[in-house]
Design an enzyme around this catalytic site. Structure first.
Site, PDB file in Angstrom:
ATOM      1  N   TYR A 156     -10.681  43.508   6.372  1.00 18.16           N
ATOM      2  CA  TYR A 156     -10.947  44.437   7.473  1.00 18.16           C
ATOM      3  C   TYR A 156     -11.480  45.748   6.906  1.00 18.16           C
ATOM      4  O   TYR A 156     -12.405  46.342   7.458  1.00 18.16           O
ATOM      5  CB  TYR A 156      -9.666  44.698   8.271  1.00 18.16           C
ATOM      6  CG  TYR A 156      -9.125  43.474   8.967  1.00 18.16           C
ATOM      7  CD1 TYR A 156      -9.693  43.000  10.145  1.00 18.16           C
ATOM      8  CD2 TYR A 156      -8.032  42.782   8.451  1.00 18.16           C
ATOM      9  CE1 TYR A 156      -9.197  41.876  10.798  1.00 18.16           C
ATOM     10  CE2 TYR A 156      -7.527  41.656   9.092  1.00 18.16           C
ATOM     11  CZ  TYR A 156      -8.110  41.207  10.253  1.00 18.16           C
ATOM     12  OH  TYR A 156      -7.617  40.097  10.887  1.00 18.16           O
ATOM     13  N   CYS A 193     -15.067  35.476  13.097  1.00 18.33           N
ATOM     14  CA  CYS A 193     -14.092  36.524  12.798  1.00 18.33           C
ATOM     15  C   CYS A 193     -12.944  35.990  11.943  1.00 18.33           C
ATOM     16  O   CYS A 193     -12.222  36.779  11.332  1.00 18.33           O
ATOM     17  CB  CYS A 193     -13.568  37.159  14.085  1.00 18.33           C
ATOM     18  SG  CYS A 193     -12.829  36.008  15.233  1.00 18.33           S
ATOM     19  N   HIS A 194     -12.806  34.669  11.848  1.00 17.11           N
ATOM     20  CA  HIS A 194     -11.764  34.114  10.977  1.00 17.11           C
ATOM     21  C   HIS A 194     -12.050  34.419   9.508  1.00 17.11           C
ATOM     22  O   HIS A 194     -11.154  34.337   8.682  1.00 17.11           O
ATOM     23  CB  HIS A 194     -11.597  32.600  11.196  1.00 17.11           C
ATOM     24  CG  HIS A 194     -12.809  31.796  10.856  1.00 17.11           C
ATOM     25  ND1 HIS A 194     -13.874  31.675  11.742  1.00 17.11           N
ATOM     26  CD2 HIS A 194     -13.140  31.091   9.751  1.00 17.11           C
ATOM     27  CE1 HIS A 194     -14.800  30.906  11.171  1.00 17.11           C
ATOM     28  NE2 HIS A 194     -14.371  30.549   9.971  1.00 17.11           N
ATOM     29  N   ASN A 229     -13.320  39.280  20.127  1.00 14.10           N
ATOM     30  CA  ASN A 229     -14.467  38.397  19.946  1.00 14.10           C
ATOM     31  C   ASN A 229     -14.381  37.227  20.934  1.00 14.10           C
ATOM     32  O   ASN A 229     -13.480  36.399  20.838  1.00 14.10           O
ATOM     33  CB  ASN A 229     -14.476  37.877  18.500  1.00 14.10           C
ATOM     34  CG  ASN A 229     -15.612  36.933  18.207  1.00 14.10           C
ATOM     35  OD1 ASN A 229     -16.462  36.676  19.044  1.00 14.10           O
ATOM     36  ND2 ASN A 229     -15.618  36.403  16.991  1.00 14.10           N
ATOM     37  N   GLU A 267     -13.774  25.439   5.320  1.00 14.73           N
ATOM     38  CA  GLU A 267     -15.027  26.016   4.831  1.00 14.73           C
ATOM     39  C   GLU A 267     -15.064  26.063   3.310  1.00 14.73           C
ATOM     40  O   GLU A 267     -16.080  25.739   2.707  1.00 14.73           O
ATOM     41  CB  GLU A 267     -15.225  27.427   5.393  1.00 14.73           C
ATOM     42  CG  GLU A 267     -15.568  27.428   6.860  1.00 14.73           C
ATOM     43  CD  GLU A 267     -15.837  28.816   7.402  1.00 14.73           C
ATOM     44  OE1 GLU A 267     -15.734  29.806   6.639  1.00 14.73           O
ATOM     45  OE2 GLU A 267     -16.152  28.921   8.594  1.00 14.73           O
TER      46      GLU A 267
END
Length: 83
Positions: free
Chosen positions: A15, A44-45, A36, A72
């Protein structure tokens, strides 16, 4: 949203890092992530806390955030992110 969307698949930013890029504050970035409306489209993850995963407002919460990041990272390591 633009900065969140620019974080590459399999990577994260804190952040604070996102806030610094926007000349803003980490709390404001967290609030933007929480608002979001399309969390899988605008990833945003991929925005995490400096010492934790932070939160995730989508159904499934932090457990889903962890699963998305693990997925991912696995795809990048195996080369499957090209598909």
């Amino acid at each position: 949203m633009r900065v969140m969307a620019s974080i590459p698949h399999g990577e994260t930013r804190t952040y604070g890092e996102v806030a610094a890029e926007l000349d803003s504050h980490a709390v404001a970035v967290g609030q933007a992530c929480g608002r979001n409306p399309v969390p899988l489209v605008v990833p945003c993850h991929r925005v995490v806390g400096a010492d934790s995963l932070g939160g995730f407002s989508a159904a499934g919460g932090v457990d889903l955030k962890r699963a998305l990041l693990d997925h991912e990272r696995g795809a990048v390591q195996t080369g499957l992110d090209a598909f």
